[in-house]
Design a protein around this motif. Structure first.
Motif, PDB file in Angstrom:
ATOM      1  N   ARG A 108       0.841  -1.195   0.000  1.00  0.00           N
ATOM      2  CA  ARG A 108       0.000   0.000   0.000  1.00  0.00           C
ATOM      3  C   ARG A 108       0.880   1.251   0.000  1.00  0.00           C
ATOM      4  NH1 ARG A 108      -2.180   3.434   4.028  1.00  0.00           N
ATOM      5  NH2 ARG A 108      -4.263   4.253   3.521  1.00  0.00           N
ATOM      6  N   GLY A 109       0.575   2.181  -0.891  1.00  0.00           N
ATOM      7  CA  GLY A 109       1.318   3.433  -0.964  1.00  0.00           C
ATOM      8  C   GLY A 109       2.508   3.399  -1.904  1.00  0.00           C
ATOM      9  N   ASP A 110       2.941   2.219  -2.346  1.00  0.00           N
ATOM     10  CA  ASP A 110       4.069   2.144  -3.278  1.00  0.00           C
ATOM     11  C   ASP A 110       3.691   2.763  -4.625  1.00  0.00           C
ATOM     12  OD1 ASP A 110       5.670   0.882  -1.465  1.00  0.00           O
ATOM     13  OD2 ASP A 110       5.433  -1.134  -2.310  1.00  0.00           O
ATOM     14  N   ARG A 111       4.645   3.472  -5.202  1.00  0.00           N
ATOM     15  CA  ARG A 111       4.427   4.085  -6.516  1.00  0.00           C
ATOM     16  C   ARG A 111       5.119   3.228  -7.570  1.00  0.00           C
ATOM     17  NH1 ARG A 111       5.571  10.378  -4.600  1.00  0.00           N
ATOM     18  NH2 ARG A 111       3.599  10.602  -3.440  1.00  0.00           N
ATOM     19  N   MET A 112       4.306   2.666  -8.460  1.00  0.00           N
ATOM     20  CA  MET A 112       4.801   1.725  -9.463  1.00  0.00           C
ATOM     21  C   MET A 112       4.655   2.332 -10.858  1.00  0.00           C
ATOM     22  SD  MET A 112       5.820  -0.846  -7.640  1.00  0.00           S
ATOM     23  CE  MET A 112       6.047  -2.104  -8.904  1.00  0.00           C
ATOM     24  N   LEU A 113       5.791   2.432 -11.562  1.00  0.00           N
ATOM     25  CA  LEU A 113       5.812   2.952 -12.918  1.00  0.00           C
ATOM     26  C   LEU A 113       5.262   1.888 -13.865  1.00  0.00           C
ATOM     27  CD1 LEU A 113       6.702   5.273 -14.817  1.00  0.00           C
ATOM     28  CD2 LEU A 113       8.964   4.213 -14.869  1.00  0.00           C
ATOM     29  N   VAL A 114       4.203   2.234 -14.598  1.00  0.00           N
ATOM     30  CA  VAL A 114       3.525   1.276 -15.480  1.00  0.00           C
ATOM     31  C   VAL A 114       3.801   1.632 -16.934  1.00  0.00           C
ATOM     32  CG1 VAL A 114       1.304   0.276 -16.155  1.00  0.00           C
ATOM     33  CG2 VAL A 114       1.718   0.901 -13.753  1.00  0.00           C
ATOM     34  N   PHE A 115       4.418   0.698 -17.661  1.00  0.00           N
ATOM     35  CA  PHE A 115       4.688   0.867 -19.091  1.00  0.00           C
ATOM     36  C   PHE A 115       4.054  -0.306 -19.847  1.00  0.00           C
ATOM     37  CE2 PHE A 115       8.312   3.922 -18.545  1.00  0.00           C
ATOM     38  CZ  PHE A 115       7.900   4.832 -19.505  1.00  0.00           C
ATOM     39  N   ILE A 116       2.748  -0.223 -20.058  1.00  0.00           N
ATOM     40  CA  ILE A 116       2.008  -1.268 -20.759  1.00  0.00           C
ATOM     41  C   ILE A 116       1.074  -0.585 -21.760  1.00  0.00           C
ATOM     42  CG2 ILE A 116       0.460  -3.264 -20.517  1.00  0.00           C
ATOM     43  CD1 ILE A 116       1.285  -3.395 -17.577  1.00  0.00           C
ATOM     44  N   PRO A 117       1.064  -1.018 -23.006  1.00  0.00           N
ATOM     45  CA  PRO A 117       0.156  -0.400 -23.992  1.00  0.00           C
ATOM     46  C   PRO A 117      -1.303  -0.618 -23.607  1.00  0.00           C
ATOM     47  CG  PRO A 117       1.798  -1.813 -25.051  1.00  0.00           C
ATOM     48  CD  PRO A 117       1.876  -2.086 -23.589  1.00  0.00           C
ATOM     49  N   MET A 118      -2.184   0.177 -24.215  1.00  0.00           N
ATOM     50  CA  MET A 118      -3.623   0.023 -24.010  1.00  0.00           C
ATOM     51  C   MET A 118      -4.013  -1.410 -24.351  1.00  0.00           C
ATOM     52  SD  MET A 118      -5.851   2.561 -23.125  1.00  0.00           S
ATOM     53  CE  MET A 118      -7.274   2.758 -24.184  1.00  0.00           C
ATOM     54  N   SER A 119      -4.493  -2.145 -23.349  1.00  0.00           N
ATOM     55  CA  SER A 119      -4.785  -3.564 -23.530  1.00  0.00           C
ATOM     56  C   SER A 119      -5.512  -4.077 -22.297  1.00  0.00           C
ATOM     57  CB  SER A 119      -3.483  -4.362 -23.713  1.00  0.00           C
ATOM     58  OG  SER A 119      -2.653  -4.197 -22.562  1.00  0.00           O
ATOM     59  N   ILE A 120      -5.971  -5.325 -22.387  1.00  0.00           N
ATOM     60  CA  ILE A 120      -6.554  -5.964 -21.207  1.00  0.00           C
ATOM     61  C   ILE A 120      -5.518  -6.008 -20.093  1.00  0.00           C
ATOM     62  CG2 ILE A 120      -7.405  -8.168 -20.289  1.00  0.00           C
ATOM     63  CD1 ILE A 120      -8.717  -8.646 -23.041  1.00  0.00           C
ATOM     64  N   ASP A 121      -4.254  -6.307 -20.435  1.00  0.00           N
ATOM     65  CA  ASP A 121      -3.179  -6.375 -19.436  1.00  0.00           C
ATOM     66  C   ASP A 121      -3.033  -5.060 -18.675  1.00  0.00           C
ATOM     67  OD1 ASP A 121      -2.534  -8.991 -19.906  1.00  0.00           O
ATOM     68  OD2 ASP A 121      -0.834  -8.564 -21.220  1.00  0.00           O
ATOM     69  N   LEU A 122      -3.170  -3.937 -19.379  1.00  0.00           N
ATOM     70  CA  LEU A 122      -3.013  -2.637 -18.725  1.00  0.00           C
ATOM     71  C   LEU A 122      -4.056  -2.451 -17.630  1.00  0.00           C
ATOM     72  CD1 LEU A 122      -1.855   0.231 -18.443  1.00  0.00           C
ATOM     73  CD2 LEU A 122      -3.431   0.950 -20.242  1.00  0.00           C
ATOM     74  N   VAL A 144      -3.504  -2.075 -13.595  1.00  0.00           N
ATOM     75  CA  VAL A 144      -3.867  -0.856 -12.858  1.00  0.00           C
ATOM     76  C   VAL A 144      -4.857  -1.172 -11.744  1.00  0.00           C
ATOM     77  CG1 VAL A 144      -5.046   1.369 -13.042  1.00  0.00           C
ATOM     78  CG2 VAL A 144      -3.366   0.704 -14.762  1.00  0.00           C
ATOM     79  N   LEU A 145      -5.864  -1.978 -12.044  1.00  0.00           N
ATOM     80  CA  LEU A 145      -6.864  -2.294 -11.024  1.00  0.00           C
ATOM     81  C   LEU A 145      -6.270  -3.179  -9.925  1.00  0.00           C
ATOM     82  CD1 LEU A 145      -9.987  -2.755 -13.308  1.00  0.00           C
ATOM     83  CD2 LEU A 145      -9.542  -0.887 -11.704  1.00  0.00           C
ATOM     84  N   ALA A 146      -5.279  -4.007 -10.277  1.00  0.00           N
ATOM     85  CA  ALA A 146      -4.595  -4.801  -9.250  1.00  0.00           C
ATOM     86  C   ALA A 146      -3.805  -3.891  -8.302  1.00  0.00           C
ATOM     87  CB  ALA A 146      -3.670  -5.824  -9.907  1.00  0.00           C
ATOM     88  N   LEU A 147      -3.191  -2.851  -8.846  1.00  0.00           N
ATOM     89  CA  LEU A 147      -2.471  -1.891  -7.997  1.00  0.00           C
ATOM     90  C   LEU A 147      -3.445  -1.159  -7.077  1.00  0.00           C
ATOM     91  CD1 LEU A 147       0.115  -0.400 -10.543  1.00  0.00           C
ATOM     92  CD2 LEU A 147       0.584  -1.952  -8.637  1.00  0.00           C
ATOM     93  N   PHE A 148      -4.584  -0.731  -7.633  1.00  0.00           N
ATOM     94  CA  PHE A 148      -5.599  -0.090  -6.794  1.00  0.00           C
ATOM     95  C   PHE A 148      -6.051  -1.048  -5.689  1.00  0.00           C
ATOM     96  CE2 PHE A 148      -7.318   2.884 -10.384  1.00  0.00           C
ATOM     97  CZ  PHE A 148      -6.149   3.608 -10.318  1.00  0.00           C
ATOM     98  N   TYR A 149      -6.207  -2.319  -6.047  1.00  0.00           N
ATOM     99  CA  TYR A 149      -6.646  -3.338  -5.092  1.00  0.00           C
ATOM    100  C   TYR A 149      -5.700  -3.392  -3.888  1.00  0.00           C
ATOM    101  CZ  TYR A 149      -8.496  -7.922  -3.602  1.00  0.00           C
ATOM    102  OH  TYR A 149      -9.078  -8.949  -2.904  1.00  0.00           O
ATOM    103  N   LEU A 150      -4.385  -3.235  -4.163  1.00  0.00           N
ATOM    104  CA  LEU A 150      -3.390  -3.270  -3.089  1.00  0.00           C
ATOM    105  C   LEU A 150      -3.226  -1.917  -2.397  1.00  0.00           C
ATOM    106  CD1 LEU A 150      -0.573  -5.377  -4.808  1.00  0.00           C
ATOM    107  CD2 LEU A 150      -2.135  -6.135  -3.003  1.00  0.00           C
ATOM    108  N   GLY A 151      -3.879  -0.877  -2.930  1.00  0.00           N
ATOM    109  CA  GLY A 151      -3.685   0.461  -2.376  1.00  0.00           C
ATOM    110  C   GLY A 151      -2.405   1.111  -2.855  1.00  0.00           C
ATOM    111  N   ALA A 152      -1.804   0.542  -3.910  1.00  0.00           N
ATOM    112  CA  ALA A 152      -0.596   1.128  -4.497  1.00  0.00           C
ATOM    113  C   ALA A 152      -0.985   2.185  -5.526  1.00  0.00           C
ATOM    114  CB  ALA A 152       0.247   0.036  -5.145  1.00  0.00           C
ATOM    115  N   THR A 153       0.016   2.899  -6.012  1.00  0.00           N
ATOM    116  CA  THR A 153      -0.205   3.995  -6.959  1.00  0.00           C
ATOM    117  C   THR A 153       0.380   3.640  -8.318  1.00  0.00           C
ATOM    118  OG1 THR A 153      -0.133   5.655  -5.190  1.00  0.00           O
ATOM    119  CG2 THR A 153       0.273   6.434  -7.435  1.00  0.00           C
ATOM    120  N   ALA A 154      -0.409   3.833  -9.378  1.00  0.00           N
ATOM    121  CA  ALA A 154       0.067   3.618 -10.751  1.00  0.00           C
ATOM    122  C   ALA A 154       0.613   4.938 -11.282  1.00  0.00           C
ATOM    123  CB  ALA A 154      -1.070   3.127 -11.636  1.00  0.00           C
TER     124      ALA A 154
END
Length: 531
Positions: free
Chosen positions: A67-81, A85-95
């Motif tokens: 929770r609170g970790d800031r994670m740099l996300v480099f994924i193209p527009m896709s289901i994976d993206l 992002v929603l998994a990070l929100f689930y953990l309370g982390a920041t995208a």
């Protein structure tokens, strides 16, 4: 595509501290409904996506994301993206998002500025990260690929409304970047503001090329088709590919930048293609001048087309129909951007390049300009960003505290008409004022875009001289050159270019700084009229 039954859902409640719960609520109600359709046609249901989000959150947690970790996300527009992002929100982390065209220097500045803890990216970038110091320094590097696991997933994190959900950066490429601190409360407020205008419906099929709108679709139970558009070069899109997606999936609503709508509209007109299923088009991120609005209307006669005006820090500020853009175009006055959004407070203040001190409500009211007077557009509201990450200079330059309210200075110049419509005239720092007249860039740009042979054009001041720059594929016809004389002062000159620099994100706004540099280099090729 496999159709999901359209059912009448209860009204969507957008109030939740953690925005991932908005999606999970829909997944529990309508698990069999299709959530996303990728560019290659791959589909995923709400139930399956929810399961993958929980398992991805579990995998991230095992890798050390907290929770609170800031994670740099480099994924193209896709289901994976969106799974990521929603998994990070689930953990309370920041995208944390940076544009894919970012330079190594800017990447380093941004990583240091927001103190990223890790990177989530494909295998290629993770390999390259070993040779990029800003990425090599990150403690965690995780792949974007989904892998099923039987490990029990953690419960979703408890977050406060003021916790940061997303960090994005403005497109400016000079100085210290502005990192927009998008809290869960801000996202909820932006969802509500856009939800009331877009009105996504459960079970409908939409194509949102704007990421925030896709998240809104997931909160509403709609199906989102990911547009087949190059992420780093949207201007190189192939309209026929997007058209095929629209037809194959019977898309009802399209939300994307004006550039993409215009490319699709031009292709549809030339190919005599119709899109009877398309009922709504929502666009924004760059100006839509009357000439472009007319193409939209001609290409999509059955669609309700609306144009949003806003910025990174405030969206939407106002909304206009294409009819308003056409009907309320005031030659020599400005570009109509419609009625001010009901959640937006807006004030027209005198143009001033200095930082403003805190003001009382009465001082603010005394400064405010009257209807018809041109000034800087300043906005406030729950969906207007009030925080930057570690950038007091940007805050002092673009924010002003009035009593308990924080207002945002857009840097755009405009006025409110007597009928309450908002008009833009250009960027404040691009207004050209002399003792005899004021030249508003948007007025000139609108007039130039209507001339034969010119795709886009603008006016700028360089070393005290006024210049017109136009983008044209070949030599301008005599009638266009003659018409240009009535637009610019007699002492001005013009320069024809094959390409006018645009902002790298939407490819719709003119990059005035780069254009000025280009003019300096090619001043010898410029023309001047002697009248």
């Amino acid at each position: 595509m496999a159709k999901s039954p359209v059912t009448l859902d209860a009204p969507v409640d957008l109030q939740d501290a953690n925005v991932v719960h908005l999606f999970l609520r829909q997944a529990s109600r309508h698990g069999d409904r299709i959530a996303l359709i990728d560019r290659d046609g791959t589909q995923i249901s709400y139930r399956t996506l929810a399961d993958q989000i929980r398992q991805t959150a579990s995998a991230f947690h095992r890798k050390g994301v907290r929770r609170g970790d800031r994670m740099l996300v480099f994924i193209p527009m896709s289901i994976d993206l969106y799974r990521t992002v929603l998994a990070l929100f689930y953990l309370g982390a920041t995208a944390v998002f940076l544009d894919e065209w970012v330079s190594i220097k800017r990447l380093s500045i941004c990583c240091d500025l927001v103190k990223c803890r890790g990177l989530i990216a494909g295998a290629k970038l993770r390999f390259v990260a070993w040779w990029l110091p800003p990425l090599r320094r990150l403690a965690i590097r995780i792949g974007s690929e989904y892998a099923q696991s039987e490990t029990p997933h953690p419960a979703s994190a408890e977050v406060s409304s003021e916790d940061t959900a997303l960090i994005t950066f403005t497109t400016g490429s000079t100085g210290i970047p502005k990192a927009a601190d998008r809290t869960h409360a801000f996202l909820n407020a932006q969802f509500e503001a856009l939800f009331s205008e877009i009105q996504p419906k459960a079970g409908e099929v939409a194509m949102p090329a704007l990421p925030i709108v896709l998240l809104i679709n997931l909160a509403a139970g709609a199906t989102s088709v990911i547009a087949d558009v190059p992420a780093t070069q949207p201007h190189r899109m192939k309209p026929e590919k997007v058209a095929r997606q629209l037809r194959d999936h019977q898309v009802k609503r399209l939300t994307c930048s004006p550039l993409l709508v215009d490319r699709l509209a031009t292709w549809a007109i030339n190919s005599q293609e119709a899109f009877p299923d398309l009922k709504q088009i929502f666009t924004g991120g760059a100006p839509v001048f009357p000439e472009m609005a007319a193409r939209f209307k001609r290409a999509f006669p059955h669609a309700d087309i609306r144009v949003a005006y806003g910025s990174t820090e405030a969206e939407p500020i106002s909304l206009a129909t294409v009819g308003q853009v056409l009907e309320y175009d005031l030659p020599g006055k400005g570009l109509c951007v419609g009625h001010i959004h009901k959640r937006t407070k807006l004030s027209i203040q005198p143009v001033d390049d200095q930082a403003w001190p805190s003001l009382t409500s009465q001082e603010w009211k005394n400064r405010e300009l009257k209807a018809g007077q041109v000034g800087e557009i300043v906005v406030a509201g729950p969906h207007v960003l009030t925080r930057y990450i570690d950038n007091p200079e940007a805050w002092n330059r673009q924010k002003v505290r009035v009593g308990q309210q924080i207002w945002h200075r857009t840097g755009d110049a405009g006025f409110i008409s007597a009928s309450g419509l908002l008009y833009l005239v250009g960027r404040c720092n691009q207004l050209i004022e002399t003792s005899e007249y004021m030249i508003a860039p948007f007025v000139v740009e609108s007039q130039l875009s209507a001339l034969l042979g010119i795709s886009v054009g603008t006016v700028l001041e360089l070393n005290g001289e006024i210049w017109i720059a136009v983008e044209c594929a070949k030599e301008l016809p005599a009638q266009t050159l003659e018409a240009m004389k009535s637009i610019i002062p007699s002492s001005a000159g013009y320069l024809s270019l094959q390409t006018i620099p645009r902002d790298p994100r939407h490819q719709g706004k003119i990059d005035y700084g780069k254009l000025s540099q280009h003019l300096v280099k090619h001043i010898g090729k410029a023309h001047r009229w002697n009248r």
